[in-house]
Each structure stands twice: as C-alpha cells, then as structure tokens.
Design a protein around this motif. Structure first.
Motif, PDB file in Angstrom:
ATOM      1  N   LYS A   1       0.838  -1.185   0.000  1.00  9.68           N
ATOM      2  CA  LYS A   1       0.000   0.000   0.000  1.00  9.68           C
ATOM      3  C   LYS A   1       0.880   1.244   0.000  1.00  9.68           C
ATOM      4  CE  LYS A   1      -3.985   2.000   2.296  1.00  9.68           C
ATOM      5  NZ  LYS A   1      -4.926   1.871   3.420  1.00  9.68           N
ATOM      6  N   VAL A   2       1.189   1.719  -1.202  1.00 10.15           N
ATOM      7  CA  VAL A   2       2.022   2.918  -1.325  1.00 10.15           C
ATOM      8  C   VAL A   2       1.189   4.158  -1.637  1.00 10.15           C
ATOM      9  CG1 VAL A   2       4.066   1.629  -1.980  1.00 10.15           C
ATOM     10  CG2 VAL A   2       2.530   2.436  -3.765  1.00 10.15           C
ATOM     11  N   ALA A   3      -0.061   3.969  -1.998  1.00  7.25           N
ATOM     12  CA  ALA A   3      -0.961   5.103  -2.254  1.00  7.25           C
ATOM     13  C   ALA A   3      -2.257   4.848  -1.506  1.00  7.25           C
ATOM     14  CB  ALA A   3      -1.238   5.248  -3.750  1.00  7.25           C
ATOM     15  N   ILE A   4      -2.772   5.881  -0.841  1.00  9.57           N
ATOM     16  CA  ILE A   4      -3.993   5.703  -0.081  1.00  9.57           C
ATOM     17  C   ILE A   4      -5.181   5.581  -1.026  1.00  9.57           C
ATOM     18  CG2 ILE A   4      -3.035   6.897   1.903  1.00  9.57           C
ATOM     19  CD1 ILE A   4      -4.751   9.321   1.211  1.00  9.57           C
ATOM     20  N   VAL A   5      -6.204   4.876  -0.557  1.00 11.45           N
ATOM     21  CA  VAL A   5      -7.380   4.606  -1.378  1.00 11.45           C
ATOM     22  C   VAL A   5      -8.625   4.902  -0.559  1.00 11.45           C
ATOM     23  CG1 VAL A   5      -8.658   2.852  -2.640  1.00 11.45           C
ATOM     24  CG2 VAL A   5      -6.162   2.805  -2.656  1.00 11.45           C
ATOM     25  N   THR A   6      -9.512   5.731  -1.091  1.00 12.12           N
ATOM     26  CA  THR A   6     -10.805   5.977  -0.467  1.00 12.12           C
ATOM     27  C   THR A   6     -11.860   6.042  -1.565  1.00 12.12           C
ATOM     28  OG1 THR A   6     -11.033   8.401  -0.570  1.00 12.12           O
ATOM     29  CG2 THR A   6      -9.553   7.520   1.130  1.00 12.12           C
ATOM     30  N   PRO A   7     -13.130   5.902  -1.204  1.00 15.12           N
ATOM     31  CA  PRO A   7     -14.187   6.011  -2.223  1.00 15.12           C
ATOM     32  C   PRO A   7     -14.361   7.427  -2.745  1.00 15.12           C
ATOM     33  CG  PRO A   7     -14.969   4.900  -0.224  1.00 15.12           C
ATOM     34  CD  PRO A   7     -13.658   5.538   0.112  1.00 15.12           C
TER      35      PRO A   7
ATOM     36  N   ARG B   1       8.157   9.522   6.502  1.00 18.23           N
ATOM     37  CA  ARG B   1       7.405  10.705   6.932  1.00 18.23           C
ATOM     38  C   ARG B   1       6.229  10.959   5.988  1.00 18.23           C
ATOM     39  NH1 ARG B   1       8.612  15.777   9.722  1.00 18.23           N
ATOM     40  NH2 ARG B   1      10.556  14.836  10.404  1.00 18.23           N
ATOM     41  N   GLN B   2       6.465  10.850   4.675  1.00 21.14           N
ATOM     42  CA  GLN B   2       5.389  11.059   3.705  1.00 21.14           C
ATOM     43  C   GLN B   2       4.310   9.990   3.846  1.00 21.14           C
ATOM     44  OE1 GLN B   2       8.112  11.060   0.330  1.00 21.14           O
ATOM     45  NE2 GLN B   2       7.498  13.145  -0.200  1.00 21.14           N
ATOM     46  N   LEU B   3       4.738   8.738   4.043  1.00 18.06           N
ATOM     47  CA  LEU B   3       3.767   7.663   4.228  1.00 18.06           C
ATOM     48  C   LEU B   3       2.907   7.912   5.463  1.00 18.06           C
ATOM     49  CD1 LEU B   3       5.968   4.554   3.356  1.00 18.06           C
ATOM     50  CD2 LEU B   3       3.938   5.306   2.107  1.00 18.06           C
ATOM     51  N   ALA B   4       3.531   8.416   6.534  1.00 19.56           N
ATOM     52  CA  ALA B   4       2.770   8.700   7.745  1.00 19.56           C
ATOM     53  C   ALA B   4       1.699   9.750   7.487  1.00 19.56           C
ATOM     54  CB  ALA B   4       3.721   9.164   8.847  1.00 19.56           C
ATOM     55  N   ALA B   5       2.057  10.813   6.782  1.00 16.91           N
ATOM     56  CA  ALA B   5       1.084  11.858   6.473  1.00 16.91           C
ATOM     57  C   ALA B   5      -0.057  11.298   5.627  1.00 16.91           C
ATOM     58  CB  ALA B   5       1.769  13.011   5.744  1.00 16.91           C
ATOM     59  N   GLU B   6       0.272  10.457   4.656  1.00 14.19           N
ATOM     60  CA  GLU B   6      -0.755   9.906   3.782  1.00 14.19           C
ATOM     61  C   GLU B   6      -1.688   8.943   4.522  1.00 14.19           C
ATOM     62  OE1 GLU B   6      -1.107  10.490  -0.111  1.00 14.19           O
ATOM     63  OE2 GLU B   6      -0.814  12.092   1.338  1.00 14.19           O
ATOM     64  N   TYR B   7      -1.141   8.144   5.427  1.00 15.18           N
ATOM     65  CA  TYR B   7      -1.980   7.200   6.158  1.00 15.18           C
ATOM     66  C   TYR B   7      -2.950   7.936   7.086  1.00 15.18           C
ATOM     67  CZ  TYR B   7      -0.080   2.693   4.691  1.00 15.18           C
ATOM     68  OH  TYR B   7       0.232   1.573   3.971  1.00 15.18           O
ATOM     69  N   VAL B   8      -2.491   9.015   7.715  1.00 16.19           N
ATOM     70  CA  VAL B   8      -3.401   9.805   8.552  1.00 16.19           C
ATOM     71  C   VAL B   8      -4.480  10.443   7.683  1.00 16.19           C
ATOM     72  CG1 VAL B   8      -3.590  11.812  10.059  1.00 16.19           C
ATOM     73  CG2 VAL B   8      -1.659  10.230  10.341  1.00 16.19           C
ATOM     74  N   ARG B   9      -4.067  11.012   6.556  1.00 16.14           N
ATOM     75  CA  ARG B   9      -5.040  11.684   5.678  1.00 16.14           C
ATOM     76  C   ARG B   9      -6.072  10.695   5.144  1.00 16.14           C
ATOM     77  NH1 ARG B   9      -5.432  13.483   0.330  1.00 16.14           N
ATOM     78  NH2 ARG B   9      -3.482  12.482  -0.252  1.00 16.14           N
ATOM     79  N   GLU B  10      -5.653   9.487   4.856  1.00 14.28           N
ATOM     80  CA  GLU B  10      -6.598   8.475   4.390  1.00 14.28           C
ATOM     81  C   GLU B  10      -7.707   8.257   5.412  1.00 14.28           C
ATOM     82  OE1 GLU B  10      -6.292   4.034   2.554  1.00 14.28           O
ATOM     83  OE2 GLU B  10      -5.307   4.347   4.473  1.00 14.28           O
ATOM     84  N   GLN B  11      -7.343   8.153   6.683  1.00  9.63           N
ATOM     85  CA  GLN B  11      -8.348   7.901   7.704  1.00  9.63           C
ATOM     86  C   GLN B  11      -9.246   9.114   7.926  1.00  9.63           C
ATOM     87  OE1 GLN B  11      -9.069   4.965   8.743  1.00  9.63           O
ATOM     88  NE2 GLN B  11      -7.355   4.162   7.535  1.00  9.63           N
ATOM     89  N   VAL B  12      -8.709  10.311   7.720  1.00 13.48           N
ATOM     90  CA  VAL B  12      -9.557  11.509   7.773  1.00 13.48           C
ATOM     91  C   VAL B  12     -10.602  11.442   6.667  1.00 13.48           C
ATOM     92  CG1 VAL B  12      -9.603  14.014   7.500  1.00 13.48           C
ATOM     93  CG2 VAL B  12      -7.795  12.950   8.865  1.00 13.48           C
ATOM     94  N   PHE B  13     -10.166  11.074   5.460  1.00  9.77           N
ATOM     95  CA  PHE B  13     -11.102  10.968   4.332  1.00  9.77           C
ATOM     96  C   PHE B  13     -12.181   9.931   4.618  1.00  9.77           C
ATOM     97  CE2 PHE B  13      -8.641  13.774   1.966  1.00  9.77           C
ATOM     98  CZ  PHE B  13      -9.080  13.907   0.668  1.00  9.77           C
ATOM     99  N   LEU B  14     -11.781   8.804   5.181  1.00 12.88           N
ATOM    100  CA  LEU B  14     -12.743   7.737   5.421  1.00 12.88           C
ATOM    101  C   LEU B  14     -13.694   8.056   6.573  1.00 12.88           C
ATOM    102  CD1 LEU B  14     -10.368   4.646   5.004  1.00 12.88           C
ATOM    103  CD2 LEU B  14     -12.132   5.426   3.400  1.00 12.88           C
ATOM    104  N   SER B  15     -13.269   8.916   7.494  1.00 10.67           N
ATOM    105  CA  SER B  15     -14.079   9.217   8.667  1.00 10.67           C
ATOM    106  C   SER B  15     -15.002  10.414   8.474  1.00 10.67           C
ATOM    107  CB  SER B  15     -13.168   9.493   9.876  1.00 10.67           C
ATOM    108  OG  SER B  15     -12.387   8.362  10.179  1.00 10.67           O
ATOM    109  N   MET B  16     -14.636  11.301   7.551  1.00  9.91           N
ATOM    110  CA  MET B  16     -15.409  12.524   7.351  1.00  9.91           C
ATOM    111  C   MET B  16     -16.337  12.378   6.141  1.00  9.91           C
ATOM    112  SD  MET B  16     -14.145  14.362   9.832  1.00  9.91           S
ATOM    113  CE  MET B  16     -14.409  16.106   9.546  1.00  9.91           C
ATOM    114  N   HIS B  17     -17.182  13.368   5.962  1.00  9.85           N
ATOM    115  CA  HIS B  17     -18.177  13.293   4.899  1.00  9.85           C
ATOM    116  C   HIS B  17     -18.222  14.598   4.104  1.00  9.85           C
ATOM    117  CE1 HIS B  17     -19.635   9.547   6.601  1.00  9.85           C
ATOM    118  NE2 HIS B  17     -19.665  10.133   7.774  1.00  9.85           N
TER     119      HIS B  17
END
Length: 310
Positions: free
Chosen positions: A40-46, A201-217
């Motif tokens: 998983k090198v790129a985050i994925v959200t709907p 460091r970049q991966l950490a930022a992306e993983y946090v951002r992915e969960q923000v996308f999945l949690s917010m609307h």
C-alpha cells in the motif's frame, strides 16, 4: 531468483521505464498501483481527488523494472491546490515513457473522459499510449465490447486497450506484459528492493489523511491536510507528531468528534496501518489546527509537498 539478485546489466532484454497512470478522479489508479506493487504505497478511499501529489510505485523482477507514477485525478477546480494537482498529472505525462490512461468501465463514457482521451490522442505527446478500462467486474458485459470499440475510435493510435479489475486483480499480468513491450531496454533505475520513493514521513502523512477521508463526509476532507511535525525513531518504535489542518473553525470540532472519539478512531486506524508497513511499533500523536485558506496559499502548499515548480 530474488529481486536483490537481478542481474539486469547482463540481460539485454531487460526493460525499465516510467508509466504515468492518468485519468479522471476515482477511476482506480491508486488501487491498481497498490495491487501491482503488492504494497500500500498510495492511499485509497471512495472519495474522488484522494491522490494529491505524484507517488511512485516500483515493480522489479528479473525481466523489468516498471516505475508507476500515480497522479492526481484530472479535474477542474478554482483553488490553487486543484490547479497544482492537474499540473502534476500533466507533468508526469510529459516525463513518462508510457502513458496509461485509465477509465471506469462500469459507468457510461462521459464527456469529460472523452475529452481527456482526445487530448492525449492529439499528437502533442508522442509516447506509447495504453488505455486501461477498470472495474470490469462491475461493468455490464454486453457493453464492454462496444466500449472497447469506442476507445479504438477515439484513439486509434493507442498501442493497446486492456480491460482489468484493479480491485480483484484480474488481467493484471496481461497489463504488465503489455506495458513491458513499450519500455526502453535498459538497466534498472532504482534499487530492486525499493517499492516506492516516498519517505516514511510522507507515508505517515498519507496514512493519517486516508483515515480523515474515510471518517469525514461531504466537502470536509478536501479542506484538510496533514503536516508531520516530528518523526523520530527510538529503537524498535517510531514516534510521530502530526497536525491535521482544517480550513474552517466549524470543521475542527467535527474532526475531533464528541469527546474526541473521531480523532481517536483516525489515530488508531492510521497507527495500525503504519505499524504494518513500517514493521515496528508506532506512537502517533494527533492535533487539529485551523489554517484558513491553506489550499490557496502557494507557500503552505510547498511546505506540505503539494506545490509545483510553476
């Protein structure tokens, strides 16, 4: 033969080059790259416009090294962030050895996708083009052949038109073989053990951002960004301080949630993903901060790795 034992210098048939994954938002570019790389090198959200910057995923074996460039979805937008994302996508296309133009085959071919295909087929870029019709597992089978014929009509100069399911992994091997045909014959550019050029460091930022996308609307995720303020290794543990930027005062309590429950969920899920990919324990500390109009501020975008040279 392991990846680290690849002797490409003595293999005149070895192929190596870059492939730009291009297309409208949410057509599955990141899902495809992750499936091919096996990590998983790129985050994925709907949600569309998840990918904001250029991400490399590197596939190496004893026959080839393919450097996939996952690009932001090409779209229209008035904010500086949107304009930067589109510039990044077109810059990746100009620099690539092969253009892989991706579309969602499970929905009708819309005017924006048709215009995008015609733009890449107009002769300004001369690299070999491969059209990828993704999500065929969800597509009406009776419409797939007419869709392929339509693609041939829109871009008769393309090298191939490949239907795949990035999510299920179907036809991926055939796509890789097709891409390999059009890569330069040369030794690998990157260490065969690398699977991405992103720093931890970049991966950490992306993983946090992915969960923000999945949690917010709705529109809120697109007004958030993640700034890693500290990334320190302590033996077999990594400690990370991350600030989640929001563009409005009203968004901050929505991100934090009642009693901090949403922020806790974001942190827990991001930490679990990071522990898996980093292979060690992670202590992740999150804060929310209001930074109005960060997505229109060139200096801030550069600080966040979202700027461009132009």
């Amino acid at each position: 033969m392991s990846d680290s034992e690849i002797d490409s210098d003595n293999n005149s048939d070895f192929h190596c080059g870059t492939v730009a994954l291009l297309g409208r938002p949410n057509v599955g570019k990141s899902t495809l790259m992750n499936k091919i790389i096996g990590a998983k090198v790129a985050i994925v959200t709907p949600k569309p416009q998840t990918t904001r910057h250029r991400i490399l995923g590197i596939l190496s074996d004893d026959e080839r090294q393919i450097i996939f460039v996952d690009t932001p979805g090409i779209h229209q937008g008035s904010k500086q962030l949107n304009k930067n994302m589109v510039r990044i996508a077109y810059a990746a296309a100009e620099e690539a050895d092969v253009l892989a133009i991706m579309q969602d085959a499970s929905v009708p071919l819309d005017a924006q996708t048709r215009m995008l295909i015609e733009r890449f087929a107009d002769g300004r870029l001369t690299q070999p083009r491969i059209h990828i019709l993704n999500k065929v597992d969800k597509a009406n089978k009776d419409r797939l052949l007419p869709r392929l014929m339509e693609m041939q009509r829109l871009d008769p100069g393309a090298m191939a038109y490949v239907p795949v399911s990035a999510k299920k992994g179907s036809q991926i091997d055939g796509l890789i073989k097709e891409i390999t045909k059009y890569l330069p014959q040369q030794p690998p550019i990157h260490d065969p053990e690398w699977f991405t050029d992103q720093s931890q460091r970049q991966l950490a930022a992306e993983y946090v951002r992915e969960q923000v996308f999945l949690s917010m609307h709705q529109e809120i995720p697109f007004q958030t960004a993640v700034d890693i303020e500290r990334f320190e290794e302590h033996g077999d543990m990594v400690e990370i301080d991350a600030v989640i930027l929001v563009g409005s005062e009203r968004h901050k309590p929505m991100l934090i949630g009642k009693g901090g429950d949403r922020m806790k969920t974001v942190g827990t899920r991001a930490r679990q993903g990071l522990e898996e990919i980093l292979g060690c324990k992670v202590r992740l500390n999150l804060w929310a901060k209001v930074d109005e109009d960060w997505f229109n501020h060139p200096g801030k975008l550069i600080d966040l790795g979202l700027g461009t040279d132009n």
